[in-house]
Design an enzyme around this catalytic site. Structure first.
Site, mmCIF file in Angstrom:
data_model
loop_
_atom_site.group_PDB
_atom_site.id
_atom_site.type_symbol
_atom_site.label_atom_id
_atom_site.label_comp_id
_atom_site.label_asym_id
_atom_site.label_seq_id
_atom_site.Cartn_x
_atom_site.Cartn_y
_atom_site.Cartn_z
ATOM 1 N N PRO A 1 -10.096 17.253 10.403
ATOM 2 C CA PRO A 1 -9.004 18.212 10.582
ATOM 3 C C PRO A 1 -7.900 18.014 9.551
ATOM 4 C CG PRO A 1 -9.361 16.841 12.552
ATOM 5 C CD PRO A 1 -10.055 16.189 11.414
ATOM 6 N N GLY A 2 -7.142 19.070 9.363
ATOM 7 C CA GLY A 2 -5.956 19.003 8.508
ATOM 8 C C GLY A 2 -4.734 19.390 9.318
ATOM 9 N N ARG A 3 -4.710 20.667 9.714
ATOM 10 C CA ARG A 3 -3.564 21.226 10.433
ATOM 11 C C ARG A 3 -3.146 20.377 11.641
ATOM 12 N NH1 ARG A 3 -2.844 26.805 10.695
ATOM 13 N NH2 ARG A 3 -5.057 26.984 10.199
ATOM 14 N N ARG B 1 2.044 31.920 5.124
ATOM 15 C CA ARG B 1 1.210 32.240 6.291
ATOM 16 C C ARG B 1 1.559 33.561 7.003
ATOM 17 N NH1 ARG B 1 0.449 29.634 10.349
ATOM 18 N NH2 ARG B 1 -1.813 29.685 10.323
ATOM 19 N N TYR C 1 -1.568 36.024 6.772
ATOM 20 C CA TYR C 1 -2.426 36.071 7.984
ATOM 21 C C TYR C 1 -1.714 36.699 9.180
ATOM 22 C CZ TYR C 1 -4.219 32.023 5.332
ATOM 23 O OH TYR C 1 -4.651 31.165 4.367
ATOM 24 N N CYS D 1 10.692 40.058 -3.638
ATOM 25 C CA CYS D 1 10.819 41.513 -3.752
ATOM 26 C C CYS D 1 9.514 42.217 -3.404
ATOM 27 C CB CYS D 1 11.294 41.885 -5.150
ATOM 28 S SG CYS D 1 13.041 41.590 -5.297
ATOM 29 N N TYR E 1 -0.352 23.962 5.483
ATOM 30 C CA TYR E 1 -0.494 25.172 4.681
ATOM 31 C C TYR E 1 0.865 25.832 4.442
ATOM 32 C CZ TYR E 1 -5.189 24.103 6.161
ATOM 33 O OH TYR E 1 -6.354 23.438 6.417
HETATM 34 N N1 LLP Z 1 -12.762 21.185 6.214
HETATM 35 C C1 LLP Z 1 -13.030 22.254 5.453
HETATM 36 C C2 LLP Z 1 -14.309 22.337 4.758
HETATM 37 C C3 LLP Z 1 -12.082 23.291 5.343
HETATM 38 O O1 LLP Z 1 -12.357 24.357 4.597
HETATM 39 C C4 LLP Z 1 -10.848 23.180 6.027
HETATM 40 C C5 LLP Z 1 -9.842 24.231 5.928
HETATM 41 C C6 LLP Z 1 -10.616 22.024 6.803
HETATM 42 C C7 LLP Z 1 -11.598 21.046 6.873
HETATM 43 C C8 LLP Z 1 -9.351 21.813 7.561
HETATM 44 O O2 LLP Z 1 -9.123 22.821 8.497
HETATM 45 P P1 LLP Z 1 -7.937 22.648 9.546
HETATM 46 O O3 LLP Z 1 -8.249 21.461 10.408
HETATM 47 O O4 LLP Z 1 -6.674 22.447 8.791
HETATM 48 O O5 LLP Z 1 -7.945 23.913 10.303
HETATM 49 N N2 LLP Z 1 -4.496 28.526 4.972
HETATM 50 C C9 LLP Z 1 -4.985 28.782 6.305
HETATM 51 C C10 LLP Z 1 -6.018 27.769 6.730
HETATM 52 C C11 LLP Z 1 -7.186 27.688 5.789
HETATM 53 C C12 LLP Z 1 -8.143 26.594 6.128
HETATM 54 C C13 LLP Z 1 -9.084 26.344 5.025
HETATM 55 N N3 LLP Z 1 -10.032 25.312 5.286
HETATM 56 C C14 LLP Z 1 -3.796 28.818 7.254
HETATM 57 O O6 LLP Z 1 -2.673 28.713 6.791
HETATM 58 O O7 LLP Z 1 -3.976 29.005 8.454
#
Ligand code: LLP
Length: 454
Positions: free
Chosen positions: A311-313, A349, A353, A378, A407
């Site tokens: 995970p990232g978010r 975001r 989105y 703008c 993000y």
């Molecule tokens: N692994 C892969 C292969 C990914 O493509 C991503 C995110 C993650 C892990 C991590 O995902 P997370 O746990 O953060 O959901 N910019 C968008 C989100 C794009 C996610 C892209 N891939 C936003 O602001 O919601």
């Protein structure tokens, strides 16, 4: 009978004003809709005075707590577990370093992220490189470092094999699999459905064929299988379905190719609440739902690969607050626009989105008013928050935009020639600059142009 010491302590507590909240406490209070409190407001004003706006503020304790919550939920249920951090969510080196200290590996999408991970202290073999479009230089660097390449196509497999041969090394490979699962999230971040550009499809046996071909290549060390079905997923069902399908592949590889994988990566995507009162699955919910499916799948396969998550978010989203200042307030025949000093150049975001971020007006509690928070880019679409009822803000007020740690900065740009914002990390009552504010000089770096109009 009250003892005199206790009596004086009680009196002191009643007479003395409560200690002002620390910066950390102020961030927590703003999340609990107490940004109107004078003490909380004073903390935000302190940050704005010291660091300016727009300002990304990260709460160290929140990041740590999220990492620990995920480990606590999965650790006891999945003894063979490895958690990685998807750097793309927030690529600030200090943030990455904090998650590395928590024992997480690194999942990256470019050589830029590989270099960042190395700078933070990761070793090449601790990194997983996922991208559906890797350049020759990226493949070269990843193989040389012993990084796991998450291969996305047969074309890429051929290129990886050729480069490994050239370097006289074995390339460590897993395949990104497209399991054909819809986790019901925003269309643009729905990655595991059949139509998506990502991965080798389970459908039609494409994934199996890739393993079959790679198993015959002496330059390839086949280590795992990977999938990532999307982002901001708030229910466990999609993961469960995906795990079943992926464990089916694990079993098939063992039975038909006698291939045992070291790991099965179920991706990132764990969602966070963006709205007040929003219910999302907890790490406990997910771990509990996944455990029986996992047990059954590995029993059927006859061995247990290590479960990887990336995970990232989840780690950084709720830890980040974007602090902005109101430039002007404008009444139109239809709406009240609160024009602030950040736009989709700073937080992409909402525009990209239609994402919802909670907004708090700092130091205000009165006069609820329906407003749009408008950015300073703008473009008509540059609205950070639409139709919110907030205590009426005026020029000069600070506004906190919540859950902006993932993000946020990592997707920011210099569009409209606005330098990138600063980033600070709050620890207790201290704020440390993690990245200085960009300068106007940055806007023409690499162009040969000089400042001052000469
Ligand atoms: N692994 C892969 C292969 C990914 O493509 C991503 C995110 C993650 C892990 C991590 O995902 P997370 O746990 O953060 O959901 N910019 C968008 C989100 C794009 C996610 C892209 N891939 C936003 O602001 O919601």
């Amino acid at each position: 009978m009250i003892r005199p010491a206790l009596l004086s302590a009680l009196l002191a507590a009643a007479l003395l004003p409560a200690a002002p909240p620390t910066l950390h406490e102020a961030l927590v209070a703003a999340r609990a809709d107490r940004a109107g409190d004078p003490g909380v407001a004073a903390a935000f004003q302190r940050l704005a005075r010291a660091h300016g706006t727009p300002l990304y503020i990260y709460d160290r304790a929140h990041i740590q707590a999220q990492a620990r919550a995920l480990k606590a939920a999965f650790g006891p249920r999945f003894p063979k577990l490895r958690i990685l951090y998807a750097l793309k969510a927030n690529t600030n080196p200090t943030v990455i370093g904090l998650l590395r200290e928590e024992g997480l590996g690194a999942e990256v999408v470019s050589v830029g992220e590989i270099e960042t991970a190395l700078r933070v202290g990761y070793k090449g073999p601790e990194i997983m490189f996922t991208s559906s479009s890797k350049g020759p230089g990226e493949i070269r660097r990843a193989i040389a470092l012993g990084t796991v390449l998450n291969v996305d196509s047969l074309d890429e497999l051929g290129q990886v094999q050729a480069e490994a041969k050239r370097q006289g090394r074995k390339a460590r490979v897993s395949f990104r699999i497209n399991p054909g699962v819809d986790p019901h999230t925003i269309h643009q971040i729905n990655t595991g459905i059949s139509e998506s550009k990502f991965g080798l499809h389970l459908e039609g046996g494409l994934a199996f064929k890739a393993y079959e071909r790679a198993a015959a290549m002496p330059e390839i060390a086949l280590e795992g299988a990977h999938c990532h079905i999307g982002s901001q997923i708030t229910e466990a069902e999609g993961y469960i379905l995906t795990a079943k399908k992926m464990l089916g592949l694990v079993k098939e590889l063992k039975e038909r190719l006698n291939l045992k994988l070291a790991f099965l990566d179920l991706g990132g995507g764990i969602g966070i609440p963006y709205r007040d009162g929003q219910q999302v699955m907890s790490p406990e919910d997910l771990a509990t739902a996944l455990q029986p499916v996992w047990k059954e799948g590995v029993a059927a396969a006859g061995y247990e690969p290590t479960l990887w998550l990336e995970p990232g978010r989840f780690f950084v989203g709720g830890a980040g607050t974007l602090l902005v200042r109101v430039n002007t307030v404008k009444q139109t025949p239809l709406k009240t626009f609160v024009n602030v000093d950040a736009g989709f150049n700073t937080l992409m975001r909402p525009a990209m989105y239609q994402a919802y971020h909670r907004v708090r007006v700092v130091g205000k509690t009165q006069d609820p008013t329906l407003v749009d928070i408008a950015g300073d880019v703008c473009e008509t679409g540059d609205i950070l928050a639409e139709a919110r009822t907030l205590p009426r803000p005026v020029a000069g007020d600070l506004v906190a935009i919540l859950d902006a740690g993932a993000y946020g900065f990592s997707m920011a740009s210099e569009y409209n020639a606005r330098p990138l914002p600063a980033e600070v990390m709050v620890d207790g009552d201290r704020a440390t600059v993690l990245r200085r504010r960009g300068s106007h000089g940055d806007l023409f770096r690499n162009t040969g142009a000089k400042a001052g109009g000469k």
